[in-house]
Design a protein around this motif. Structure first.
Motif, PDB file in Angstrom:
ATOM      1  N   LEU A   8       0.806  -1.242   0.080  1.00 38.49           N
ATOM      2  CA  LEU A   8      -0.049   0.022  -0.026  1.00 38.49           C
ATOM      3  C   LEU A   8       0.928   1.231  -0.057  1.00 38.49           C
ATOM      4  CD1 LEU A   8      -3.105   0.760   0.633  1.00 38.49           C
ATOM      5  CD2 LEU A   8      -2.261   0.913   2.878  1.00 38.49           C
ATOM      6  N   PHE A   9       0.727   2.160  -0.744  1.00 33.79           N
ATOM      7  CA  PHE A   9       1.696   3.271  -0.798  1.00 33.79           C
ATOM      8  C   PHE A   9       0.939   4.621  -0.033  1.00 33.79           C
ATOM      9  CE2 PHE A   9       2.551   1.109  -4.818  1.00 33.79           C
ATOM     10  CZ  PHE A   9       3.779   0.383  -4.404  1.00 33.79           C
ATOM     11  N   VAL A  10       1.357   4.840   0.931  1.00 33.76           N
ATOM     12  CA  VAL A  10       0.732   5.987   1.653  1.00 33.76           C
ATOM     13  C   VAL A  10       1.514   7.534   1.419  1.00 33.76           C
ATOM     14  CG1 VAL A  10       0.104   6.666   4.104  1.00 33.76           C
ATOM     15  CG2 VAL A  10       0.222   4.386   3.513  1.00 33.76           C
ATOM     16  N   LYS A  29      -4.625  12.764  -2.137  1.00 36.89           N
ATOM     17  CA  LYS A  29      -4.694  13.321  -3.597  1.00 36.89           C
ATOM     18  C   LYS A  29      -5.955  14.232  -3.472  1.00 36.89           C
ATOM     19  CE  LYS A  29      -4.974  10.154  -6.809  1.00 36.89           C
ATOM     20  NZ  LYS A  29      -4.781   9.173  -7.832  1.00 36.89           N
ATOM     21  N   GLU A  30      -5.622  15.477  -4.304  1.00 38.07           N
ATOM     22  CA  GLU A  30      -6.883  16.448  -4.475  1.00 38.07           C
ATOM     23  C   GLU A  30      -7.677  16.242  -5.723  1.00 38.07           C
ATOM     24  OE1 GLU A  30      -5.135  20.207  -3.756  1.00 38.07           O
ATOM     25  OE2 GLU A  30      -4.600  19.646  -1.790  1.00 38.07           O
ATOM     26  N   LEU A  39      -5.749   8.872   0.207  1.00 34.95           N
ATOM     27  CA  LEU A  39      -4.649   8.893   0.933  1.00 34.95           C
ATOM     28  C   LEU A  39      -3.599   7.608   0.763  1.00 34.95           C
ATOM     29  CD1 LEU A  39      -3.153  10.235   3.529  1.00 34.95           C
ATOM     30  CD2 LEU A  39      -3.992   8.668   4.897  1.00 34.95           C
ATOM     31  N   ALA A  40      -4.136   6.609   0.609  1.00 28.87           N
ATOM     32  CA  ALA A  40      -3.473   5.396   0.592  1.00 28.87           C
ATOM     33  C   ALA A  40      -3.819   4.671  -0.864  1.00 28.87           C
ATOM     34  CB  ALA A  40      -3.497   4.334   1.575  1.00 28.87           C
ATOM     35  N   GLU A  41      -2.717   4.464  -1.799  1.00 26.68           N
ATOM     36  CA  GLU A  41      -3.126   3.776  -3.124  1.00 26.68           C
ATOM     37  C   GLU A  41      -2.852   2.181  -2.655  1.00 26.68           C
ATOM     38  OE1 GLU A  41      -4.224   5.417  -5.577  1.00 26.68           O
ATOM     39  OE2 GLU A  41      -4.023   7.431  -4.940  1.00 26.68           O
TER      40      GLU A  41
END
Length: 183
Positions: free
Chosen positions: A88-90, A95-96, A102-104
């Motif tokens: 998971l990429f935090v 992102k707007e 918040l987490a991809e």
């Protein structure tokens, strides 16, 4: 990991990352020495050795490995490859645009996330990520890091009930240089 192999890893990280010269620090001060953590993270063999050594730190009940932007992402990716646990990429902030996440990666609600960071000093980024992930319904109880540079290794995040498991400490890197422990 065997103490002699851990000491060898600390020496290799220190040799790779400790630079001499003139450097402006975040505080604005000038230093003649700088530790560039991205040098071990961008070296595929050294990154793999660090991740292999960190593998035993990953709690058995981990659902997702949450790599913190930016330094934790290469480690989480390599650990994911070694363990089979999804990464998971935090982000530092959601992102707007687009998904506004918040987490991809996978859905985090009710999932047990072990945070992965390269270096913990004050724990600010890990603390912020923990609070945000918990607010989104994730279970966050453990953070693992390659290097804990805090004054009291493993304790920087105890104020938020987070267990911090470091592979190496500042003292380990000092010993790699032949410097005495700070304790």
């Amino acid at each position: 990991m065997q103490p002699d192999l851990l000491a060898e890893l600390a020496q290799d990280i220190d040799r790779t990352c400790r630079l001499g010269g003139s450097f402006t620090l975040r505080s604005g001060q000038t230093a003649t020495e700088y530790f560039d953590k991205y040098l071990f993270e961008s070296d595929p063999q050294l990154l793999r050795r660090v991740a292999e050594a960190m593998q035993p730190l990953v709690p058995i009940d981990t659902d997702l490995l949450g790599g913190l932007e930016l330094g934790g992402i290469p480690l989480a990716t390599m650990l994911s490859s070694l363990t089979g646990i999804p990464a998971l990429f935090v982000r530092k902030k959601a992102k707007e645009y687009g998904t506004r996440r918040l987490a991809e990666g996978a859905d985090i609600a009710a999932r047990r996330i072990t945070l992965v960071e390269d270096i913990v000093t004050t724990g600010g980024a890990v603390r912020d990520a923990t609070r945000a992930l918990r607010a989104a319904g994730a279970i966050v109880e453990t953070a693992i890091c390659a290097i804990d540079r805090s004054p009291t290794p493993g304790m920087a995040l105890s104020d938020i009930g987070l267990t911090t498991l470091p592979l190496l400490t500042r003292d380990d890197l000092d010993r790699a240089q032949g410097r005495p422990d700070r304790s």
